[in-house]
Design an enzyme around this catalytic site. Structure first.
Site, PDB file in Angstrom:
ATOM      1  N   HIS A  56       0.873  -1.173   0.000  1.00 32.12           N
ATOM      2  CA  HIS A  56       0.000   0.000   0.000  1.00 32.12           C
ATOM      3  C   HIS A  56       0.912   1.225   0.000  1.00 32.12           C
ATOM      4  O   HIS A  56       2.001   1.185   0.590  1.00 32.12           O
ATOM      5  CB  HIS A  56      -0.824   0.098   1.278  1.00 32.12           C
ATOM      6  CG  HIS A  56      -1.751  -1.045   1.547  1.00 32.12           C
ATOM      7  ND1 HIS A  56      -1.375  -2.179   2.185  1.00 32.12           N
ATOM      8  CD2 HIS A  56      -3.069  -1.179   1.278  1.00 32.12           C
ATOM      9  CE1 HIS A  56      -2.422  -2.985   2.306  1.00 32.12           C
ATOM     10  NE2 HIS A  56      -3.456  -2.411   1.758  1.00 32.12           N
ATOM     11  N   ASP A  59       2.251   1.816   3.412  1.00 37.13           N
ATOM     12  CA  ASP A  59       3.176   0.835   4.006  1.00 37.13           C
ATOM     13  C   ASP A  59       4.600   1.351   3.843  1.00 37.13           C
ATOM     14  O   ASP A  59       5.505   0.995   4.602  1.00 37.13           O
ATOM     15  CB  ASP A  59       3.115  -0.520   3.288  1.00 37.13           C
ATOM     16  CG  ASP A  59       1.760  -1.187   3.385  1.00 37.13           C
ATOM     17  OD1 ASP A  59       0.992  -0.835   4.285  1.00 37.13           O
ATOM     18  OD2 ASP A  59       1.483  -2.060   2.534  1.00 37.13           O
ATOM     19  N   MET A  90       2.514  -5.624  -7.790  1.00 34.42           N
ATOM     20  CA  MET A  90       1.194  -5.052  -7.471  1.00 34.42           C
ATOM     21  C   MET A  90       1.336  -3.920  -6.467  1.00 34.42           C
ATOM     22  O   MET A  90       2.158  -3.999  -5.559  1.00 34.42           O
ATOM     23  CB  MET A  90       0.291  -6.157  -6.899  1.00 34.42           C
ATOM     24  CG  MET A  90      -1.097  -5.709  -6.503  1.00 34.42           C
ATOM     25  SD  MET A  90      -1.225  -5.006  -4.840  1.00 34.42           S
ATOM     26  CE  MET A  90      -1.781  -6.415  -3.899  1.00 34.42           C
ATOM     27  N   GLU A 183     -11.201  -6.152  -5.134  1.00 33.41           N
ATOM     28  CA  GLU A 183     -11.250  -7.194  -4.093  1.00 33.41           C
ATOM     29  C   GLU A 183     -12.500  -7.029  -3.237  1.00 33.41           C
ATOM     30  O   GLU A 183     -12.700  -5.986  -2.618  1.00 33.41           O
ATOM     31  CB  GLU A 183      -9.980  -7.068  -3.227  1.00 33.41           C
ATOM     32  CG  GLU A 183      -9.930  -8.035  -2.066  1.00 33.41           C
ATOM     33  CD  GLU A 183      -8.614  -7.921  -1.296  1.00 33.41           C
ATOM     34  OE1 GLU A 183      -7.651  -7.307  -1.799  1.00 33.41           O
ATOM     35  OE2 GLU A 183      -8.569  -8.455  -0.176  1.00 33.41           O
ATOM     36  N   LYS A 185     -15.174  -8.114  -0.075  1.00 37.76           N
ATOM     37  CA  LYS A 185     -15.179  -8.644   1.290  1.00 37.76           C
ATOM     38  C   LYS A 185     -16.562  -8.363   1.862  1.00 37.76           C
ATOM     39  O   LYS A 185     -17.105  -7.283   1.623  1.00 37.76           O
ATOM     40  CB  LYS A 185     -14.086  -7.954   2.122  1.00 37.76           C
ATOM     41  CG  LYS A 185     -13.902  -8.538   3.516  1.00 37.76           C
ATOM     42  CD  LYS A 185     -12.714  -7.902   4.227  1.00 37.76           C
ATOM     43  CE  LYS A 185     -12.496  -8.530   5.587  1.00 37.76           C
ATOM     44  NZ  LYS A 185     -11.349  -7.942   6.305  1.00 37.76           N
ATOM     45  N   GLU A 219     -10.140 -13.227  -2.406  1.00 38.40           N
ATOM     46  CA  GLU A 219      -9.332 -13.658  -1.252  1.00 38.40           C
ATOM     47  C   GLU A 219     -10.007 -14.835  -0.562  1.00 38.40           C
ATOM     48  O   GLU A 219     -11.205 -14.788  -0.265  1.00 38.40           O
ATOM     49  CB  GLU A 219      -9.158 -12.495  -0.271  1.00 38.40           C
ATOM     50  CG  GLU A 219      -8.492 -12.947   1.025  1.00 38.40           C
ATOM     51  CD  GLU A 219      -8.049 -11.819   1.941  1.00 38.40           C
ATOM     52  OE1 GLU A 219      -7.559 -10.807   1.423  1.00 38.40           O
ATOM     53  OE2 GLU A 219      -8.204 -11.969   3.170  1.00 38.40           O
ATOM     54  N   HIS A 222     -12.113 -13.966   2.466  1.00 40.28           N
ATOM     55  CA  HIS A 222     -13.303 -13.127   2.280  1.00 40.28           C
ATOM     56  C   HIS A 222     -14.497 -13.919   1.763  1.00 40.28           C
ATOM     57  O   HIS A 222     -15.638 -13.572   2.053  1.00 40.28           O
ATOM     58  CB  HIS A 222     -12.989 -11.967   1.335  1.00 40.28           C
ATOM     59  CG  HIS A 222     -11.930 -11.058   1.869  1.00 40.28           C
ATOM     60  ND1 HIS A 222     -11.505  -9.946   1.197  1.00 40.28           N
ATOM     61  CD2 HIS A 222     -11.208 -11.099   3.024  1.00 40.28           C
ATOM     62  CE1 HIS A 222     -10.559  -9.343   1.903  1.00 40.28           C
ATOM     63  NE2 HIS A 222     -10.360 -10.031   3.007  1.00 40.28           N
ATOM     64  N   ASP A 247      -5.587 -13.356  -3.593  1.00 38.62           N
ATOM     65  CA  ASP A 247      -5.095 -13.219  -2.216  1.00 38.62           C
ATOM     66  C   ASP A 247      -5.243 -14.557  -1.514  1.00 38.62           C
ATOM     67  O   ASP A 247      -6.349 -14.982  -1.155  1.00 38.62           O
ATOM     68  CB  ASP A 247      -5.879 -12.138  -1.458  1.00 38.62           C
ATOM     69  CG  ASP A 247      -5.341 -10.737  -1.722  1.00 38.62           C
ATOM     70  OD1 ASP A 247      -4.457 -10.593  -2.582  1.00 38.62           O
ATOM     71  OD2 ASP A 247      -5.803  -9.791  -1.054  1.00 38.62           O
ATOM     72  N   ASP A 257     -11.966 -12.049  10.046  1.00 36.98           N
ATOM     73  CA  ASP A 257     -10.977 -12.249   8.975  1.00 36.98           C
ATOM     74  C   ASP A 257      -9.654 -12.695   9.611  1.00 36.98           C
ATOM     75  O   ASP A 257      -8.930 -11.888  10.176  1.00 36.98           O
ATOM     76  CB  ASP A 257     -10.801 -10.918   8.235  1.00 36.98           C
ATOM     77  CG  ASP A 257      -9.936 -11.039   7.003  1.00 36.98           C
ATOM     78  OD1 ASP A 257      -9.654 -12.158   6.561  1.00 36.98           O
ATOM     79  OD2 ASP A 257      -9.543  -9.985   6.475  1.00 36.98           O
ATOM     80  N   ASP A 259      -6.899 -14.329   8.214  1.00 34.36           N
ATOM     81  CA  ASP A 259      -5.643 -14.140   7.463  1.00 34.36           C
ATOM     82  C   ASP A 259      -4.579 -15.161   7.857  1.00 34.36           C
ATOM     83  O   ASP A 259      -3.414 -14.817   8.083  1.00 34.36           O
ATOM     84  CB  ASP A 259      -5.077 -12.724   7.670  1.00 34.36           C
ATOM     85  CG  ASP A 259      -5.874 -11.664   6.923  1.00 34.36           C
ATOM     86  OD1 ASP A 259      -6.536 -11.994   5.931  1.00 34.36           O
ATOM     87  OD2 ASP A 259      -5.816 -10.495   7.352  1.00 34.36           O
ATOM     88  N   ASP A 293      -1.866 -12.937   1.216  1.00 30.28           N
ATOM     89  CA  ASP A 293      -2.361 -11.831   2.042  1.00 30.28           C
ATOM     90  C   ASP A 293      -2.735 -12.431   3.392  1.00 30.28           C
ATOM     91  O   ASP A 293      -3.895 -12.735   3.654  1.00 30.28           O
ATOM     92  CB  ASP A 293      -3.570 -11.161   1.376  1.00 30.28           C
ATOM     93  CG  ASP A 293      -4.019  -9.939   2.161  1.00 30.28           C
ATOM     94  OD1 ASP A 293      -3.283  -9.527   3.074  1.00 30.28           O
ATOM     95  OD2 ASP A 293      -5.102  -9.402   1.865  1.00 30.28           O
TER      96      ASP A 293
HETATM   97  C1  GCO Z   1      -8.170  -7.099   4.412  1.00 34.59           C
HETATM   98  C2  GCO Z   1      -7.785  -7.080   2.959  1.00 34.59           C
HETATM   99  C3  GCO Z   1      -6.533  -6.321   2.684  1.00 34.59           C
HETATM  100  C4  GCO Z   1      -6.340  -6.035   1.213  1.00 34.59           C
HETATM  101  C5  GCO Z   1      -5.205  -5.091   1.051  1.00 34.59           C
HETATM  102  C6  GCO Z   1      -4.743  -4.928  -0.371  1.00 34.59           C
HETATM  103  O1  GCO Z   1      -9.078  -7.851   4.721  1.00 34.59           O
HETATM  104  O2  GCO Z   1      -7.590  -6.369   5.220  1.00 34.59           O
HETATM  105  O3  GCO Z   1      -7.661  -8.390   2.535  1.00 34.59           O
HETATM  106  O4  GCO Z   1      -5.439  -7.013   3.212  1.00 34.59           O
HETATM  107  O5  GCO Z   1      -6.114  -7.195   0.485  1.00 34.59           O
HETATM  108  O6  GCO Z   1      -5.598  -3.869   1.568  1.00 34.59           O
HETATM  109  O7  GCO Z   1      -5.670  -4.312  -1.100  1.00 34.59           O
HETATM  110 MN    MN Z   2      -6.802  -9.126   0.741  1.00 34.41          MN
HETATM  111 MN    MN Z   3      -8.511  -9.870   4.048  1.00 41.79          MN
END
Ligand code: GCO
Ligand code: MN
Ligand code: MN
Length: 400
Positions: A56, A59, A90, A183, A185, A219, A222, A247, A257, A259, A293
């Protein structure tokens, strides 16, 4: 001990700075790991065997940093990426952290916020272009609502479209050959996020001024949070040529979420996903980066973060080997072939495929015997057990 499943740059594995840089903070607790600089993260990723690093805008460059400071940070990062032989395929824009986005970015009711979000995305895209990115991801984390008393969701969707259109026109005007990956969610951080699934996104894209520039970035977590099939979402995107990015992580149904490390939950789902992405069944493979991700458990120190990163990549490679073995297994092939009835004399499949105005009439003339077909079992119990035995390592071997 290195082995045949250790990742190499040829695998095109990527991680976000925010993933291996995640410090383990959560809504209930403070960070537990020290902050690593982007340059340290690049070094660690290269050592772990990754191919690329994604980011990002914030970041790397703190929000509001003066131009000279921004240029210095970006130059230092570019050097580190080049020195370690990585790339930045990306880039994305943080349109969710700053309080200005508390009511959304592209869908905020205040048009000044929407204008600011477009400006910030333009700067984020410029940064991506400077670093060589080919894909720009849009994750609308704040595009949603806790109470629908705040706006008509139809307005939100229109505003979202207006912002995406502004950005696609601008990118084309700059002469950049970029692809946008949207993306979805369903919720978190908002109560409900607009365009909640990959399917919602795929339709939204067709309503844009430049749909050809836009695809999706599905993702695992998601689609799994609400209990949907991630494989089916990816399949729909691939089938219409819209899988621009992916992702990868792991997630349990119904939870926040998580991850998690790729493959650490729902190993069977991860297997089917890798099998489809790699095209081991003979269909074209996904040709983009394999992006993770995800982040390490909060229990981990910095060493644990690199265990996490290597684990994501090794599991992907092991599943790819298992997928090849499964698709080559003669018993698997025999069951699938028996059910495909490729040589059935009525030619139902070819009439359906040919389509056209008289397809229904031609089908209607066929004499299909439903009782005879219905009498036969399909052997999916055996097929799935074969899969389980491949996954458990008692069948097929695991040759890289
Ligand atoms: C989340 C998202 C993020 C995005 C990221 C890139 O749930 O926080 O998955 O991790 O993927 O902001 O666009
Ligand atoms: Mn993501
Ligand atoms: Mn996510």
């Amino acid at each position: 001990m290195p082995d045949a499943f250790d990742p190499t740059p040829a695998d095109r594995f990527t991680f976000g700075l925010w993933t291996v840089g995640n410090r383990g903070g959560d809504p209930f607790g403070l960070p537990v790991r020290p902050a690593l600089t982007p340059v340290q993260l690049v070094a660690g990723l290269a050592q772990a065997g990754a191919w690329g690093v994604n980011l990002h805008d914030n970041d790397l460059v703190p929000f509001g940093a003066p131009a000279a400071e921004r240029d210095r940070i970006v130059a230092e990062f570019r050097r580190a990426v080049a020195d370690h032989g990585l790339c930045v395929p990306m880039a994305t824009t943080n349109l969710f952290s700053h309080p200005v986005f508390r009511d959304g970015a592209f869908t905020a009711s205040d048009p000044r916020v929407r204008a600011f979000a477009v400006q910030k995305a333009m700067r984020g895209i410029e940064l991506g272009v400077e670093l060589g990115a080919e894909t720009v991801v849009f994750w609308g984390g704040r595009e949603g609502a806790e109470t629908d008393a705040c706006r008509d969701p139809r307005d939100a969707i229109r505003w979202y479209r207006e912002c995406m259109n502004a950005l696609t026109h601008w990118v084309r005007g700059q002469g950049w050959n970029l692809r946008f990956a949207l993306e979805a969610k369903p919720n978190e951080p908002r109560g409900d996020i607009y365009l909640a699934t990959t399917g919602h996104m795929l339709h939204f894209i067709e309503t844009l001024d430049h749909p050809e520039m836009c695809g999706v970035n599905p993702e695992v977590a998601h689609e799994t949070m609400p209990g949907l099939s991630f494989l089916h979402a990816v399949a729909q995107a691939m089938e219409c040529g819209k899988l621009f990015h992916v992702d990868l992580n792991a997630q349990r149904i119904g939870k926040f979420d998580q991850d998690l490390r790729f493959g650490s939950e729902d190993l069977k789902g991860a297997f089917f996903l890798v099998r489809m992405l790699e095209g081991t069944g003979g269909r074209p493979a996904y040709d983009g980066p394999r992006h993770f991700d995800a982040h390490a458990y909060r229990t981990e120190d910095v060493d644990g973060v690199w265990d996490f990163a290597r684990g994501c990549m090794r599991t992907y490679r092991i599943l790819a080997a298992k997928a090849r073995a499964f698709d080559a297994d003669p018993e698997v092939r025999a069951i699938l072939a028996a059910n495909a009835h490729a040589d059935e004399p009525l030619d139902c499949a070819s009439i359906l495929r040919a389509g056209g105005a008289n397809a229904a009439a031609r089908l209607s003339a066929l004499s299909v015997d439903p009782e005879a077909i219905a009498a036969r079992g399909l052997r999916y119990e055996r097929l799935d057990q074969l899969l389980i035995e491949h996954l458990m390592g008692v069948r097929g071997g695991v040759h890289a």
